[in-house]
Design a protein around this motif. Structure first.
Motif, mmCIF file in Angstrom:
data_model
loop_
_atom_site.group_PDB
_atom_site.id
_atom_site.type_symbol
_atom_site.label_atom_id
_atom_site.label_comp_id
_atom_site.label_asym_id
_atom_site.label_seq_id
_atom_site.Cartn_x
_atom_site.Cartn_y
_atom_site.Cartn_z
ATOM 1 N N GLU A 33 2.001 5.801 10.171
ATOM 2 C CA GLU A 33 2.238 5.025 8.673
ATOM 3 C C GLU A 33 2.781 6.030 7.977
ATOM 4 O OE1 GLU A 33 -0.719 4.977 5.639
ATOM 5 O OE2 GLU A 33 -1.310 2.911 6.895
ATOM 6 N N PRO A 69 3.573 2.132 -0.180
ATOM 7 C CA PRO A 69 2.647 0.629 0.427
ATOM 8 C C PRO A 69 1.991 1.092 1.467
ATOM 9 C CG PRO A 69 4.193 0.227 1.237
ATOM 10 C CD PRO A 69 4.877 0.986 0.096
ATOM 11 N N PHE A 87 -0.741 1.071 5.279
ATOM 12 C CA PHE A 87 -1.806 -0.376 6.151
ATOM 13 C C PHE A 87 -2.112 -0.967 5.963
ATOM 14 C CE2 PHE A 87 -3.215 -1.971 9.903
ATOM 15 C CZ PHE A 87 -1.693 -2.391 10.085
ATOM 16 N N GLU A 88 -3.302 -0.711 4.776
ATOM 17 C CA GLU A 88 -4.777 -1.226 4.681
ATOM 18 C C GLU A 88 -3.937 -2.628 3.153
ATOM 19 O OE1 GLU A 88 -7.774 -1.734 4.751
ATOM 20 O OE2 GLU A 88 -6.839 -0.714 7.619
ATOM 21 N N ASP A 89 -2.865 -2.064 2.883
ATOM 22 C CA ASP A 89 -2.774 -3.351 1.387
ATOM 23 C C ASP A 89 -1.922 -4.028 2.054
ATOM 24 O OD1 ASP A 89 -2.911 -1.030 -0.586
ATOM 25 O OD2 ASP A 89 -1.014 -0.444 -0.165
ATOM 26 N N ARG A 90 -1.985 -4.519 3.687
ATOM 27 C CA ARG A 90 -1.010 -5.590 3.771
ATOM 28 C C ARG A 90 -2.865 -7.011 3.461
ATOM 29 N NH1 ARG A 90 0.345 -6.673 9.755
ATOM 30 N NH2 ARG A 90 -2.015 -5.820 10.022
ATOM 31 N N LYS A 91 -4.303 -6.050 3.264
ATOM 32 C CA LYS A 91 -5.658 -7.567 3.387
ATOM 33 C C LYS A 91 -4.902 -7.777 1.645
ATOM 34 C CE LYS A 91 -7.885 -4.199 6.229
ATOM 35 N NZ LYS A 91 -9.071 -3.455 6.638
ATOM 36 N N MET A 96 -2.137 -8.370 0.454
ATOM 37 C CA MET A 96 -1.050 -8.894 -0.347
ATOM 38 C C MET A 96 -0.555 -10.641 0.726
ATOM 39 S SD MET A 96 1.150 -5.202 -0.172
ATOM 40 C CE MET A 96 2.222 -5.542 -1.293
ATOM 41 N N THR A 109 3.183 -11.943 0.616
ATOM 42 C CA THR A 109 4.169 -10.630 1.398
ATOM 43 C C THR A 109 3.908 -10.367 2.708
ATOM 44 O OG1 THR A 109 4.347 -9.464 -0.553
ATOM 45 C CG2 THR A 109 5.098 -8.520 1.461
ATOM 46 N N ASN A 110 2.616 -10.259 3.037
ATOM 47 C CA ASN A 110 2.580 -10.651 4.563
ATOM 48 C C ASN A 110 3.089 -12.190 5.970
ATOM 49 O OD1 ASN A 110 1.871 -9.542 7.370
ATOM 50 N ND2 ASN A 110 -0.534 -10.369 7.131
ATOM 51 N N HIS A 113 6.296 -12.532 8.518
ATOM 52 C CA HIS A 113 5.567 -13.396 9.511
ATOM 53 C C HIS A 113 6.807 -14.010 9.306
ATOM 54 C CE1 HIS A 113 2.367 -11.653 9.681
ATOM 55 N NE2 HIS A 113 2.234 -11.684 11.447
#
Length: 380
Positions: free
Chosen positions: A88, A281, A283-287, A289, A292-293, A297
């Motif tokens: 990261e 950003p 990695f933890e921000d994915r939860k 967002m 955006t995630n 995909h």
């Protein structure tokens, strides 16, 4: 996929003189790659890649060599920080250089391929142990060669060569590819040689270092998998496949955001809401967002970047009522999984809702197999 509508999810096609079994749809591909993975684990000798790798490397080797090299590569990627805090930090550092590059155009137009510099440099840092300046001659040369090889790999005449390799003297693309790959190998061999000269087992900073150190550990073994040709082929695999997949996905993402500005606005709004002004950003921000995630995909699903990864049966088998003998080339058609009408509401449309539930939460989908279930998954 049209053929499968008439003949079902399992059928045979002839590619030149080669009889090939094609598997289409999520259920058939899942059963082959997950439920009977050992039978479909081997890789066929695709002429162009055999000429390049001679059966070595991470992606185009087979049997025990493939298992050993893949297992080592996965473990080394983890040791070098893939999926961890170190990875990261490396990405965020590279992002600063990419932003500076974009700003250097002062709002003017630039080629999308300039965006490839950042993800390519991440892979290079893992491969060589350091990032490159974007104007570094070696970096520029490798970017150019990778781009040229990938374009040639899409040539219709290259497909003809793969179908009829004995007619290779009539075709040009494979000769050009081999020439350009040789130029890449000259650069790789230089770094491999330097690593052998300066290797320190207590400070392995790159994939090449790890390969060289493993070779030295097993130098007295008569059946080691870490001989010079396999070290070079493995480094070449990471260089080519590890850069092109991510770079091409990024370019597609930009194009799709341009085509669907309403989706772009929603992504931007979510980024602003979660990150605020100026924060990068994590990695933890994915939860936090989910939209955006889901968009990321959906980009990979929609573009079907890797249509298929050919396999080779390691034993005689019965599959969905058909007898498939040992040594048969099998194509699990990933495109048919990513566009399967039974798995996706609107498979032919770019629709991030494929990965969202009714409440807007991100949902994983079993039919999301953009890189198969095998050797290329770690690229994600």
């Amino acid at each position: 996929m049209k053929i499968s509508e008439k003949y079902g999810p399992v059928f045979t096609v002839h590619l030149g003189f080669q009889q090939t079994v094609v598997l289409t749809g999520y259920e058939a591909v899942k059963e082959a790659l997950l439920n009977t993975a050992d039978v479909f684990a081997d890789r066929p000798a695709i002429p162009i890649f055999y000429h390049i790798q001679h059966g070595n490397g991470v992606f185009f080797s087979s049997q025990e060599l493939w298992k050993t090299t893949r297992r080592f590569t996965m473990a080394t990627m983890r040791d070098l920080g893939m999926g961890k805090r170190l990875s990261e930090e490396r990405i965020l550092e590279e992002l600063h250089f990419l932003v500076d590059l974009i700003r250097s155009f002062k709002g003017g137009p630039f080629r999308l391929r300039f965006l490839n510099t950042a993800p390519t440099n991440i892979t290079f840092a893992i491969l060589f142990g350091r990032r490159f300046d974007y104007k570094d001659p070696t970096f520029v040369t490798l970017l150019r060669l990778i781009d040229e090889v990938m374009i040639l790999l899409g040539s219709p005449f290259l497909h003809l060569f793969n179908f009829y390799p004995f007619l290779g003297f009539l075709f040009k693309p494979h000769k050009m590819i081999l020439k350009k790959v040789e130029e890449v190998c000259v650069i790789l061999n230089k770094y491999i040689k330097e690593s052998k000269k300066n290797i320190n087992g207590n400070n392995l900073t790159s994939y090449i270092d790890a390969l060289v150190f493993k070779q030295q550990e097993e130098k007295d073994k008569t059946n080691t998998s870490f001989y010079d040709a396999n070290i070079l082929a493995s480094a070449l695999d990471l260089l080519m496949a590890g850069t092109e997949t991510t770079s091409t996905t990024l370019q597609w993402a930009i194009l799709l955001m341009m085509k669907y500005p309403e989706i772009q606005k929603k992504v931007h709004a979510e980024i602003v809401r979660v990150l605020g002004p100026g924060r990068l950003p994590t990695f933890e921000d994915r939860k936090n967002m989910p939209f955006t995630n889901a968009v990321i995909h959906e980009v990979q699903r929609f573009i079907t970047l890797l249509p298929h990864v050919p396999r080779y049966t390691s034993a005689d088998t019965y599959f969905k009522g058909y007898f498939i003998p040992k040594g048969t080339t099998v194509i699990p058609l990933l495109t048919s999984v990513l566009l399967d009408k039974t798995q996706w509401e609107t498979p032919d449309e770019f629709n991030p809702n494929h990965f969202l539930d009714a409440s807007g939460n991100f949902v994983k989908k079993k039919a999301f197999l953009p890189f198969s279930t095998g050797c290329a998954c770690w690229i994600q």
